[in-house]
Design a protein around this motif. Structure first.
Motif, PDB file in Angstrom:
ATOM      1  N   HIS A   1      48.285 -75.446  54.139  1.00  0.00           N
ATOM      2  CA  HIS A   1      49.295 -75.400  53.019  1.00  0.00           C
ATOM      3  C   HIS A   1      50.370 -74.367  53.219  1.00  0.00           C
ATOM      4  CE1 HIS A   1      46.372 -72.511  51.121  1.00  0.00           C
ATOM      5  NE2 HIS A   1      47.555 -72.220  50.474  1.00  0.00           N
ATOM      6  N   VAL A   2      51.340 -74.491  52.861  1.00  0.00           N
ATOM      7  CA  VAL A   2      52.327 -73.344  52.666  1.00  0.00           C
ATOM      8  C   VAL A   2      53.061 -73.618  51.428  1.00  0.00           C
ATOM      9  CG1 VAL A   2      54.682 -72.511  53.394  1.00  0.00           C
ATOM     10  CG2 VAL A   2      53.029 -73.050  55.158  1.00  0.00           C
TER      11      VAL A   2
ATOM     12  N   LYS B   1      42.995 -89.552  44.942  1.00  0.00           N
ATOM     13  CA  LYS B   1      42.749 -90.109  43.673  1.00  0.00           C
ATOM     14  C   LYS B   1      41.251 -89.569  43.321  1.00  0.00           C
ATOM     15  CE  LYS B   1      43.590 -94.572  43.923  1.00  0.00           C
ATOM     16  NZ  LYS B   1      43.668 -95.813  43.351  1.00  0.00           N
ATOM     17  N   THR B   2      40.392 -89.693  44.328  1.00  0.00           N
ATOM     18  CA  THR B   2      39.134 -89.127  44.138  1.00  0.00           C
ATOM     19  C   THR B   2      38.972 -87.518  43.921  1.00  0.00           C
ATOM     20  OG1 THR B   2      38.092 -90.863  45.639  1.00  0.00           O
ATOM     21  CG2 THR B   2      36.628 -89.038  45.029  1.00  0.00           C
ATOM     22  N   GLU B   3      39.792 -86.938  44.805  1.00  0.00           N
ATOM     23  CA  GLU B   3      39.803 -85.195  44.820  1.00  0.00           C
ATOM     24  C   GLU B   3      40.352 -84.722  43.525  1.00  0.00           C
ATOM     25  OE1 GLU B   3      38.779 -83.198  46.769  1.00  0.00           O
ATOM     26  OE2 GLU B   3      37.606 -84.855  47.891  1.00  0.00           O
TER      27      GLU B   3
ATOM     28  N   GLU C   1      43.602 -72.382  45.729  1.00  0.00           N
ATOM     29  CA  GLU C   1      42.181 -73.171  46.090  1.00  0.00           C
ATOM     30  C   GLU C   1      42.130 -74.647  46.023  1.00  0.00           C
ATOM     31  OE1 GLU C   1      39.274 -71.331  43.654  1.00  0.00           O
ATOM     32  OE2 GLU C   1      39.577 -69.315  44.293  1.00  0.00           O
ATOM     33  N   PHE C   2      43.112 -75.007  45.014  1.00  0.00           N
ATOM     34  CA  PHE C   2      43.090 -76.569  44.850  1.00  0.00           C
ATOM     35  C   PHE C   2      43.919 -77.100  46.263  1.00  0.00           C
ATOM     36  CE2 PHE C   2      45.609 -80.232  43.636  1.00  0.00           C
ATOM     37  CZ  PHE C   2      44.882 -80.911  43.145  1.00  0.00           C
ATOM     38  N   ALA C   3      44.745 -76.599  46.661  1.00  0.00           N
ATOM     39  CA  ALA C   3      45.505 -76.915  47.757  1.00  0.00           C
ATOM     40  C   ALA C   3      44.553 -76.940  49.130  1.00  0.00           C
ATOM     41  CB  ALA C   3      46.812 -76.171  48.240  1.00  0.00           C
ATOM     42  N   GLU C   4      43.893 -75.813  49.148  1.00  0.00           N
ATOM     43  CA  GLU C   4      42.938 -75.826  50.341  1.00  0.00           C
ATOM     44  C   GLU C   4      41.890 -76.900  50.221  1.00  0.00           C
ATOM     45  OE1 GLU C   4      41.481 -71.775  50.121  1.00  0.00           O
ATOM     46  OE2 GLU C   4      43.247 -70.902  51.184  1.00  0.00           O
TER      47      GLU C   4
ATOM     48  N   CYS D   1      48.671 -76.623  35.799  1.00  0.00           N
ATOM     49  CA  CYS D   1      47.931 -75.820  36.378  1.00  0.00           C
ATOM     50  C   CYS D   1      46.784 -75.518  35.698  1.00  0.00           C
ATOM     51  CB  CYS D   1      48.677 -74.441  37.030  1.00  0.00           C
ATOM     52  SG  CYS D   1      49.883 -74.674  38.192  1.00  0.00           S
ATOM     53  N   THR D   2      47.054 -75.303  34.438  1.00  0.00           N
ATOM     54  CA  THR D   2      45.756 -75.358  33.430  1.00  0.00           C
ATOM     55  C   THR D   2      44.660 -76.241  33.335  1.00  0.00           C
ATOM     56  OG1 THR D   2      47.196 -76.430  31.703  1.00  0.00           O
ATOM     57  CG2 THR D   2      47.495 -73.911  31.941  1.00  0.00           C
TER      58      THR D   2
END
Length: 913
Positions: free
Chosen positions: A639-640, A547-549, A579-582, A570-571
């Motif tokens: 991630h994949v 939730k913080t992220e 980058e969000f997943a990383e 995504c917008t």
């Protein structure tokens, strides 16, 4: 019509009573009551010789030999008895000598004995069977009927003078005993005013033993001999709740005759005259006298009629039927009551009283108003809800209870709701509104409005309920239906609905929607080591970090167990999805704090992006899970992103699983055997059994292609069991041919999970007859990780059988050295990855040398895999390695080829030696 209404009511009542026969029950009840009032004693001329309980105790079990009845007759004759009547069945023969004695006695007493005949109903309801005394008995006695009629209420009241048995009219026993004429007369009513207890009775056994006092009581008496003992069952119900035995009933009938108390009903003419008299009297008095005087006249008439009937019954053998007379009096009394009662007012008062009781006892609030909407009824339930006492609310407008709506809307109108209730089925309209308590607090109220036309105009009513608790419960239920109870995150259902909404919005804006499915790596170890409570704390910490992220820009959900999900447009994120997943993955590089502990938990992430990764919510969830599975296998902690190739791989796996199942059914699997040799001289010491698949179209399929699927499918146990059984049978066949070849078999994890492997191995050895030392089981580290204590015990028992256990692929796991110490092993196999570059790679050489040295110190056999040339084999010999296998010595081959190449040569070598 009103003038004759009471008399018509009486006529109707009499007609109903006559048609139903109810007056008969009243007539019997009145007659029985008079018997209770007119008690009289018996004459004493009839004596009962009782077959009672003391007689049965002294003489024995009933029935008794008829010689005893003969002896009784002689005793009675000697005592001076007049007539003797037996209420005993003499219709069947018994002991011939005893019967002859009884006939002789009948003859000697001069034919003054009365023997009974009776009708006995058949079980199937056919013609009644007539029981008569045997011919020798009837020739020396008087015949008499002992049947009596039982009325519908189960009591005996009438006694027949005689009855037709067959073609002859036969008198009843009491009539013969009393010396009356047995002409055709109707049955008479027994006088039950004669007390049954006043009829003299003596015991059969006392008479039989000649008791003087007993015999003195029988002189010049009429005797009835019969069963009075309860266990003999000859019992009858008579008026006033009494029960008498058959002999006593016959004695009562004889007493009624002797005392001239053969009772009969009076003529119906007297009843009709009485009814006419009371009707004329009431027609005259109905409008001339007050109701109280008429009631007194009726009661006096009823009492007078009953007193007259009592006197008549006491003085003459007549019973006056006053039942219809009393019914007419009761009907007139009812008519007087109905005439005096104001039914409309009474019903109104009853309804008002009932409504008041219901209103005051209701747990819900009940409020009624007049046509001006002013409160007229306020029950305790309403006081409990709103806090006002009845005195504070009576006369005030209903709108006092309503709070001003926060949205500026109008208050509910009782008038409109109640009017509408008249138009709907059920007659009620339910409305919710904001109520206001006395202390100013507002709360939700459910009101069921209704309206009706009253005597004072149109009136309204409402049943009120405080639904604040229900509202809170509904909110709680809705929350639980949409959220995970442990973490407070959205659950799968809410995630699915939110995904659908995001996809719908993305279609309009032509944007992307991403779904990240996250799985915790190593979470099961936390549960296993620290318990589920610690695991729950970790899951909550993961939820807080997620939730913080996302910082409110995405939907975070818990799917199940240790799986979470993030759905976002995504917008909205302002960064590419990669980058969000990383960033989400990196966020878990820092430890999670749960109280005094810190846990390091990595996450693997599968990403599915709309529209490429799925066209709807179900597709995104499914493809996200597929991507997560790939991430756990190939990129743990990262991630994949889902690609169609991942699904194609899954479909290929499913196809392969289906083909493998068919292959198992069709017997397409084969076992190949690769030789294991002694490195010093190259002699054969054993063979490793390796499975091969001969596909009908593709030929031999590589084990590397299908075995990973087998080991993770439901076929694993079935195929592993087949491999073990086939290899053992082959080894036994070689053993019987004189070749003791040790066969090595690779164990599957499923064989340890499915049951007791040690028991299965023992059973297989017993079935095949294979020498245990010729079987070798190869285990890998992933098998030993399953359940350490259980697996340790299992392999100890396997080793006790004489079967060898080897550690396969040694050196590839992180805990191999500890397993060498813990587990019962006979040897280990050095993995081929260390042997292939043994000559060129000094590190591999050092590892292999150290492993061989350690094994020798532990007393373990060492087998090197992957030997492909002589130089490697010689180098291993120089290191002290004893056994090896590889392409240099022979490739895996069918059993027939193995026999030709190795076993035949071995036999020749033995012969040459």
């Amino acid at each position: 019509m009103k003038r004759y209404r009471p008399h018509i009511l009486v006529v109707i009542a009499l007609a109903v009573v006559l048609s139903t026969g109810w007056h008969g029950a009243l007539r019997n009840a009145l007659t029985d009551l008079r018997f209770a009032w007119q008690s009289r004693a018996a004459t004493g001329k009839v004596v009962v010789v009782a077959i009672d309980a003391p007689s049965i105790d002294q003489i024995g079990v009933w029935p008794w030999p008829r010689r005893l009845h003969a002896e009784l007759l002689h005793r009675l004759e000697a005592a001076g008895a007049q007539d003797v009547a037996f209420d005993v069945d003499f219709s069947t023969p018994s002991d011939p000598a005893s019967d002859e004695t009884f006939v002789k006695a009948l003859r000697e007493v001069g034919g003054s004995t009365i023997l009974p005949s009776f009708k006995q109903p058949t079980p199937n309801g056919g013609t009644a069977h007539i029981n008569r005394p045997l011919k020798p008995f009837s020739n020396q006695s008087w015949p008499a009927v002992v049947n009596v009629a039982v009325e519908s209420d189960g009591r005996v009241r009438r006694y027949p003078v005689g009855e037709k048995l067959g073609d002859a009219q036969m008198p009843s026993m009491a009539v013969v005993l009393a010396g009356q004429d047995a002409n055709r007369r109707p049955p008479f009513l027994l006088d039950f005013g004669i007390r049954a207890a006043s009829i003299p009775s003596v015991s059969y056994s006392d008479v039989l033993r000649g008791d003087t006092a007993t015999l003195d009581k029988l002189r010049d008496k009429k005797i009835i001999v019969g069963a009075t003992a309860l266990e003999l069952g000859d019992r009858f119900s008579v008026p006033n709740g009494k029960i008498v035995s058959g002999p006593v009933l016959q004695a009562l009938a004889a007493e009624s005759i002797l005392q001239n108390r053969m009772l009969r009903w009076t003529s119906d003419a007297g009843m009709i005259m009485g009814l006419g008299l009371i009707c004329l009297l009431m027609m005259y008095a109905w409008r001339r006298f007050a109701s109280g005087i008429r009631v007194a006249i009726l009661i006096a008439a009823g009492v007078g009629a009953e007193l007259a009937a009592v006197l008549v019954q006491a003085s003459w053998p007549l019973i006056v039927d006053t039942s219809l007379f009393h019914i007419a009096i009761i009907a007139y009394l009812t008519a007087i009551a109905l005439d005096e009662i104001d039914f409309r007012g009474l019903l109104g008062r009853i309804a008002e009283s009932r409504f008041h009781r219901i209103a005051m006892s209701l747990g819900d609030g009940l409020v009624c108003t007049d046509e001006d909407h002013r409160i007229t009824v306020w029950n305790p339930g309403a006081s409990a809800i709103f806090g006002y006492m009845p005195a504070e609310m009576i006369g005030r407008p209903f709108e006092t209870l309503c709070a001003v709506p926060t949205d500026g809307g109008a208050r509910p109108s009782m008038h409109d709701a109640a009017r509408q209730a008249l138009l709907v089925p059920g007659g009620a309209v339910v409305v919710e509104f904001e109520g206001r308590r006395k202390n100013g607090e507002t709360f939700p109220v459910e009101a069921s409005f209704s309206g009706w036309q009253g005597t004072d105009g149109f009136q309204y009513g409402a049943i009120l309920r405080d639904i604040s608790v229900r509202k809170r419960e509904a909110e709680r239920v809705r929350y639980l239906a949409e959220h995970d109870a442990l973490t407070g995150l959205a659950n799968r259902n809410m995630l699915h609905a939110s995904l659908a909404c995001l996809i719908t919005a993305a279609e309009r804006r032509s944007s992307d929607v991403a779904l990240l499915v996250l799985g915790l790596d190593g979470f099961q170890q936390i549960n296993d080591m620290l318990g589920h409570s610690a695991g729950d704390l970790v899951l909550r910490a993961v939820a807080e970090r997620l939730k913080t992220e996302v910082d409110g820009k995405a939907i975070v959900a818990r799917l199940s167990g240790d799986e979470f999900a993030i759905a976002l447009d995504c917008t909205e994120t302002g960064e590419p999805i990669v980058e969000f997943a990383e960033r989400i993955a990196r966020a878990f590089e820092a430890p999670l704090a749960t109280g005094a502990r810190q846990h390091r938990v990595r996450v693997s992430i599968g990403v599915a992006v709309y529209p490429e990764g799925g066209q709807n919510a179900d597709d995104l969830l499914g493809n996200g899970h597929l991507a997560l599975s790939r991430a756990k296998m190939t990129r743990r902690g990262s991630h994949v992103i889902f690609e169609s190739a991942i699904r194609q791989e899954l479909e290929n796996r499913l196809t392969l699983e289906s083909e493998l199942a068919l292959a198992a059914d069709r017997g397409e699997f084969e076992l190949f055997y690769q030789p294991q040799v002694r490195l010093v001289d190259g002699s054969l010491v054993g063979a490793e059994a390796l499975i091969r698949w001969r596909h009908p179209a593709r030929g031999y399929v590589s084990p590397g292609e299908f075995m990973p699927v087998v080991n993770t499918s439901a076929l694993s146990e079935r195929i592993a069991s087949w491999v073990m059984e086939t290899a053992c049978r082959q080894a036994r066949a070689w053993e019987l041919s004189g070749n003791g070849v040790r066969v090595a078999i690779n164990l599957s994890p499923s064989q340890l999970d499915s049951g007791d492997l040690a028991h299965s191995v023992a059973a297989l050895l017993k079935t095949t007859g294979l020498t245990p030392s010729l079987l070798e089981l190869e285990v890998t580290e992933d098998i030993l990780l399953h359940d350490e204590s259980r697996v340790l015990d299992m392999f100890k028992r396997i080793q006790q059988l004489g079967v060898r256990v080897l550690f396969d692929d040694f050196g590839t796991g992180y805990a191999s050295l500890s397993y060498l110490k813990k587990f019962p092993l006979d040897g280990l196999k050095i993995d081929r990855s260390f042997v292939l570059d043994l000559l060129a790679d000094s590190d591999d050489a050092a590892i292999v040398g150290s492993t061989i040295g350690l094994s020798k110190q532990l007393g373990l056999t060492v087998v090197a895999e992957g030997i492909e040339n002589r130089a490697t084999a010689d180098f291993l010999v120089s290191m002290g390695c004893e056994e090896g296998q590889g392409y240099f010595f022979g490739r895996p081959m069918p059993a027939v080829a193995f026999e030709k190449q190795f076993l035949a040569a071995r036999l020749e070598a033995v012969s040459a030696a």
